[in-house]
Design a protein around this motif. Structure first.
Motif, PDB file in Angstrom:
ATOM      1  N   GLY A 141     -11.365  13.411  -6.781  1.00  0.00           N
ATOM      2  CA  GLY A 141     -10.050  12.853  -7.103  1.00  0.00           C
ATOM      3  C   GLY A 141      -9.369  13.719  -8.145  1.00  0.00           C
ATOM      4  N   GLU A 142      -8.021  13.710  -8.144  1.00  0.00           N
ATOM      5  CA  GLU A 142      -7.276  14.624  -9.039  1.00  0.00           C
ATOM      6  C   GLU A 142      -7.477  14.303 -10.518  1.00  0.00           C
ATOM      7  N   LEU A 143      -7.713  15.372 -11.281  1.00  0.00           N
ATOM      8  CA  LEU A 143      -7.842  15.261 -12.731  1.00  0.00           C
ATOM      9  C   LEU A 143      -6.652  15.970 -13.387  1.00  0.00           C
ATOM     10  N   GLU A 144      -6.254  17.076 -12.784  1.00  0.00           N
ATOM     11  CA  GLU A 144      -5.171  17.892 -13.330  1.00  0.00           C
ATOM     12  C   GLU A 144      -4.494  18.632 -12.185  1.00  0.00           C
ATOM     13  N   GLY A 145      -3.160  18.735 -12.260  1.00  0.00           N
ATOM     14  CA  GLY A 145      -2.435  19.514 -11.253  1.00  0.00           C
ATOM     15  C   GLY A 145      -1.889  20.772 -11.913  1.00  0.00           C
ATOM     16  N   ILE A 146      -2.004  21.911 -11.244  1.00  0.00           N
ATOM     17  CA  ILE A 146      -1.431  23.144 -11.801  1.00  0.00           C
ATOM     18  C   ILE A 146      -0.379  23.638 -10.814  1.00  0.00           C
TER      19      ILE A 146
ATOM     20  N   PRO B 245       0.240  23.404 -16.122  1.00  0.00           N
ATOM     21  CA  PRO B 245      -1.024  22.672 -16.039  1.00  0.00           C
ATOM     22  C   PRO B 245      -0.811  21.257 -16.598  1.00  0.00           C
ATOM     23  N   ALA B 246      -0.840  20.240 -15.731  1.00  0.00           N
ATOM     24  CA  ALA B 246      -0.561  18.856 -16.134  1.00  0.00           C
ATOM     25  C   ALA B 246      -1.822  18.031 -15.954  1.00  0.00           C
ATOM     26  N   ALA B 247      -2.412  17.637 -17.089  1.00  0.00           N
ATOM     27  CA  ALA B 247      -3.689  16.920 -17.016  1.00  0.00           C
ATOM     28  C   ALA B 247      -3.508  15.478 -17.446  1.00  0.00           C
ATOM     29  N   GLY B 248      -4.347  14.611 -16.927  1.00  0.00           N
ATOM     30  CA  GLY B 248      -4.352  13.217 -17.358  1.00  0.00           C
ATOM     31  C   GLY B 248      -5.365  13.057 -18.477  1.00  0.00           C
TER      32      GLY B 248
ATOM     33  N   TYR C 268       0.835  -1.208   0.000  1.00  0.00           N
ATOM     34  CA  TYR C 268       0.000   0.000   0.000  1.00  0.00           C
ATOM     35  C   TYR C 268       0.865   1.252   0.000  1.00  0.00           C
ATOM     36  N   ARG C 269       0.319   2.325  -0.597  1.00  0.00           N
ATOM     37  CA  ARG C 269       0.980   3.615  -0.463  1.00  0.00           C
ATOM     38  C   ARG C 269       0.654   4.168   0.908  1.00  0.00           C
ATOM     39  N   ALA C 270       1.694   4.470   1.696  1.00  0.00           N
ATOM     40  CA  ALA C 270       1.470   4.893   3.081  1.00  0.00           C
ATOM     41  C   ALA C 270       0.593   6.143   3.153  1.00  0.00           C
TER      42      ALA C 270
ATOM     43  N   PHE D 154       4.640   6.464 -17.960  1.00  0.00           N
ATOM     44  CA  PHE D 154       4.648   5.132 -17.332  1.00  0.00           C
ATOM     45  C   PHE D 154       5.053   5.267 -15.876  1.00  0.00           C
ATOM     46  N   ARG D 155       4.281   4.704 -14.985  1.00  0.00           N
ATOM     47  CA  ARG D 155       4.663   4.688 -13.564  1.00  0.00           C
ATOM     48  C   ARG D 155       4.319   3.321 -13.008  1.00  0.00           C
ATOM     49  N   ASN D 156       5.299   2.734 -12.361  1.00  0.00           N
ATOM     50  CA  ASN D 156       5.065   1.414 -11.784  1.00  0.00           C
ATOM     51  C   ASN D 156       4.284   1.580 -10.479  1.00  0.00           C
TER      52      ASN D 156
ATOM     53  N   GLU E 251       0.379   2.551 -17.220  1.00  0.00           N
ATOM     54  CA  GLU E 251       0.660   3.220 -18.496  1.00  0.00           C
ATOM     55  C   GLU E 251      -0.540   4.126 -18.741  1.00  0.00           C
ATOM     56  N   PHE E 252      -0.289   5.395 -18.975  1.00  0.00           N
ATOM     57  CA  PHE E 252      -1.402   6.330 -19.161  1.00  0.00           C
ATOM     58  C   PHE E 252      -0.929   7.473 -20.039  1.00  0.00           C
ATOM     59  N   GLU E 253      -1.854   8.386 -20.352  1.00  0.00           N
ATOM     60  CA  GLU E 253      -1.465   9.510 -21.204  1.00  0.00           C
ATOM     61  C   GLU E 253      -1.653  10.822 -20.470  1.00  0.00           C
ATOM     62  N   GLN E 254      -0.730  11.724 -20.723  1.00  0.00           N
ATOM     63  CA  GLN E 254      -0.794  13.049 -20.111  1.00  0.00           C
ATOM     64  C   GLN E 254      -0.898  14.122 -21.180  1.00  0.00           C
ATOM     65  N   MET E 255      -1.466  15.253 -20.793  1.00  0.00           N
ATOM     66  CA  MET E 255      -1.513  16.430 -21.668  1.00  0.00           C
ATOM     67  C   MET E 255      -0.901  17.536 -20.810  1.00  0.00           C
TER      68      MET E 255
HETATM   69  P1  ATP Z   1      -1.368  11.122  -7.906  1.00  0.00           P
HETATM   70  O1  ATP Z   1      -1.186  11.987  -6.704  1.00  0.00           O
HETATM   71  O2  ATP Z   1      -2.807  10.767  -8.200  1.00  0.00           O
HETATM   72  O3  ATP Z   1      -0.440   9.942  -7.977  1.00  0.00           O
HETATM   73  P2  ATP Z   1       0.288  13.001  -9.262  1.00  0.00           P
HETATM   74  O4  ATP Z   1       0.010  14.226  -8.468  1.00  0.00           O
HETATM   75  O5  ATP Z   1       1.529  12.236  -9.056  1.00  0.00           O
HETATM   76  O6  ATP Z   1      -0.967  12.005  -9.196  1.00  0.00           O
HETATM   77  P3  ATP Z   1       1.073  14.386 -11.603  1.00  0.00           P
HETATM   78  O7  ATP Z   1       2.464  13.940 -11.544  1.00  0.00           O
HETATM   79  O8  ATP Z   1       0.719  15.790 -11.226  1.00  0.00           O
HETATM   80  O9  ATP Z   1       0.143  13.373 -10.809  1.00  0.00           O
HETATM   81  O10 ATP Z   1       0.527  14.044 -13.072  1.00  0.00           O
HETATM   82  C1  ATP Z   1      -0.391  14.880 -13.755  1.00  0.00           C
HETATM   83  C2  ATP Z   1      -1.656  14.120 -14.108  1.00  0.00           C
HETATM   84  O11 ATP Z   1      -1.358  12.859 -14.678  1.00  0.00           O
HETATM   85  C3  ATP Z   1      -2.544  13.802 -12.910  1.00  0.00           C
HETATM   86  O12 ATP Z   1      -3.370  14.890 -12.585  1.00  0.00           O
HETATM   87  C4  ATP Z   1      -3.359  12.639 -13.445  1.00  0.00           C
HETATM   88  O13 ATP Z   1      -4.468  13.102 -14.198  1.00  0.00           O
HETATM   89  C5  ATP Z   1      -2.400  11.938 -14.375  1.00  0.00           C
HETATM   90  N1  ATP Z   1      -1.862  10.745 -13.713  1.00  0.00           N
HETATM   91  C6  ATP Z   1      -0.838  10.692 -12.832  1.00  0.00           C
HETATM   92  N2  ATP Z   1      -0.610   9.419 -12.448  1.00  0.00           N
HETATM   93  C7  ATP Z   1      -1.528   8.654 -13.111  1.00  0.00           C
HETATM   94  C8  ATP Z   1      -1.797   7.255 -13.161  1.00  0.00           C
HETATM   95  N3  ATP Z   1      -1.077   6.382 -12.469  1.00  0.00           N
HETATM   96  N4  ATP Z   1      -2.806   6.820 -13.948  1.00  0.00           N
HETATM   97  C9  ATP Z   1      -3.529   7.687 -14.692  1.00  0.00           C
HETATM   98  N5  ATP Z   1      -3.321   9.013 -14.687  1.00  0.00           N
HETATM   99  C10 ATP Z   1      -2.329   9.501 -13.920  1.00  0.00           C
END
Ligand code: ATP
Length: 514
Positions: A337-342, A380-383, A101-103, A247-249, A262-266
């Motif tokens: 839940g997070e959609l985008e971080g600015i 602005p980093a969006a998923g 688990y993530r602590a 990609f994040r494990n 594996e996911f996509e970012q904008m």
């Molecule tokens: P979290 O806290 O949820 O792990 P994060 O703050 O690490 O996310 P960022 O590094 O800011 O996320 O990445 C920007 C965006 O990429 C996030 O707002 C999210 O929409 C998307 N994202 C990040 N990790 C994932 C993931 N494992 N699967 C799908 N989308 C992701």
């Protein structure tokens, strides 16, 4: 959420990757409709950023250009960015269940009593139950009931008192029952876990050939900052945009495509003078919220949340901080839940790359070459994948009155199919007219021609995939060239001339676009 996941599979939006082999945790494939939906969201972001960027605070359009960088870069880039050293989450293992688990995603239900007595499991003292932060209240109650937790810890109506959740600080691990464990004391101390996927470049697999799949698209932008400045006419303030895979494990991939490996970012990196960082941060906050509303997310399901000081990365602490645009997903509701971080990344990334690579990344003011500085960055980093999930969750509408029992209320500009052409019967006269209309409409719109099955079933299918308009060809069409238009949400029908179908769609889709 279960219903949404099953609709996505049944109608061809999203499938588990390698499903015939039992899947692979944290990976998903997009089917015929899912890829259209994803492309629509991706293209809209690109258009709003790069093709027709927004009007800036001074009344003229801001300047943004795009890049598409490699997924694998020189590993030194990830050392400079801090990902090799620091891109890790604190993890806790459970010795009993072997789960990890993530602590920072665990919360604790603390069993306090005023009389000093304590709760036990298998004769061992228990002071807290650990839960994943998004565990629904019913599940928490079910678990506590299973353990026969005494009513004195739970309020008299059987509900859980709000305030008994804590960070778990000060409670020894021996007295905590893990989220899936049956007894206390099986969770380990948090340990750092690097989230980057490693691979080797070239024929030799050694320490020297280790490389990483990018965990974010942002660094590919910083690595090209100088190339873009040198090769194009952009001047600070300006932005560089990129869409692509990351990609994040992840330790606990979950909630469908919300957290996958594996996911996509904008991502947009907006370079500005340090003294203007606040103006631009406020600008992008407003713009990005407008964007999500313009693709159909409702204000009620969106919120902006400033990061708490303990969530901030080292660079963000020095600046204006980070705020997330959050969406109320079914699995987070009533929370978000997070959609985008600015984030205000200050000059962190460019300074790091300058120090580690030796390249000069200072910006020289073209009007005053004594004015040199490293620009600050608002990001602005969006998923994209999370955005697709939000669109599907927002669109999912139960409606007992219609045969399908539900419809997807996509914003017309996002709908995978804008229209369906349906000959009422497979009769000779209806089908050629339908084919003619289909060949005309598909030049401008993604459109379905669906001939088989009774008309009710075909409407139901289009409702389930969120097609905003269906055009039906019947005997009247043969006589007077009019077709029936059925609107998805209201199911209202009207007749229009076949020649007007294209302009009807243009008008409707243009008018519903913000
Ligand atoms: P979290 O806290 O949820 O792990 P994060 O703050 O690490 O996310 P960022 O590094 O800011 O996320 O990445 C920007 C965006 O990429 C996030 O707002 C999210 O929409 C998307 N994202 C990040 N990790 C994932 C993931 N494992 N699967 C799908 N989308 C992701």
């Amino acid at each position: 959420m279960k219903d949404i996941v099953s609709l996505c599979k049944r109608r061809g939006f999203i499938f588990a990757a390698s499903e015939i082999y039992g899947g692979i945790n944290g990976f998903w494939d997009y089917g015929p409709l899912g890829v259209e939906l994803k492309n629509n969201l991706r293209d809209r972001w690109w258009k709003d950023m790069v093709i027709t960027p927004p009007i800036g605070p001074d009344g003229s359009p801001v300047e943004i250009v795009g890049v598409d960088s490699a997924i694998i870069q020189n590993p030194k880039a990830w050392v400079a960015s801090g990902h090799v050293g620091g891109f890790s989450d604190p993890m806790m293992d459970d010795r009993e269940t072997k789960l990890r688990y993530r602590a920072d995603h665990i919360k604790y239900f603390v069993l306090e009593t005023v009389d000093g007595s304590y709760f036990t499991v298998e004769g061992k003292k228990v002071r807290a139950f650990a839960f994943m932060q998004d565990t629904p209240p019913e599940e928490i109650e079910r678990r506590l009931k299973k353990f026969k937790v005494d009513k004195k810890y739970i309020s008299s109506d059987g509900k859980l008192p709000e305030l008994v959740f804590s960070s778990g600080d000060g409670i020894p691990l021996e007295e905590i029952i893990g989220p899936d464990a049956s007894k206390p004391g099986t969770l380990t101390e948090p340990k750092a876990f690097n989230l980057m996927f490693q691979t080797y470049v070239g024929a030799m697999q050694s320490e020297d050939s280790i490389a990483y799949l990018r965990p974010e698209t942002a660094q590919g932008i910083f690595l090209n900052y100088k190339n873009v400045l040198d090769s194009s006419r952009v001047r600070v303030p300006f932005g560089i945009a990129q869409i692509g895979k990351a990609f994040r494990n992840e330790v606990n991939p979950r909630n469908f495509i919300f957290r996958s490996r594996e996911f996509e970012q904008m991502e947009l990196e907006w370079f500005c003078h340090p003294s203007e960082a606040k103006i631009w941060r406020d600008f992008w906050f407003a713009e990005r919220q407008r964007f999500w509303k313009s693709v159909g997310l409702s204000s009620a399901n969106l919120q902006i949340r400033d990061h708490d000081s303990d969530e901030l990365s080292h660079y963000a602490k020095a600046g204006l901080g980070t705020a997330d645009i959050e969406y109320r997903f079914p699995f987070t509701a009533p929370g978000f839940g997070e959609l985008e971080g600015i984030a205000h990344r200050c000059d962190f990334d460019l300074t790091q790359h300058q120090e580690h690579s030796g390249a000069k990344l200072e910006y020289m003011d073209p009007n005053d070459n004594t004015n040199r500085f490293i620009p600050h960055v608002i990001e602005p980093a969006a998923g994209l994948s999370r955005g697709v999930l939000a669109l599907i969750c927002e669109a999912y509408t139960v409606d007992e009155k219609r045969p399908s029992g539900l419809y997807l209320n996509f914003h017309p500009s996002m709908a995978p199919k804008k229209a369906a052409i349906l000959p009422l019967t497979a009769k000779d006269e209806h089908v050629p007219l339908a084919q003619k209309l289909y060949l005309d409409i598909r030049e401008d719109f993604a459109v379905d021609l669906d001939i088989k099955q009774n008309i009710g079933k075909r409407y139901a299918r289009q409702d389930e995939i969120g097609t905003p308009y269906c055009f039906t060809i019947d005997n009247d069409t043969v006589n007077d060239q009019t077709v029936t238009v059925r609107e998805r949400n209201t199911m209202a029908q009207e007749r229009i001339h076949m020649d007007k179908v294209k302009s009807f769609l243009h008008e409707k889709i243009r008018r519903s676009s913000v």
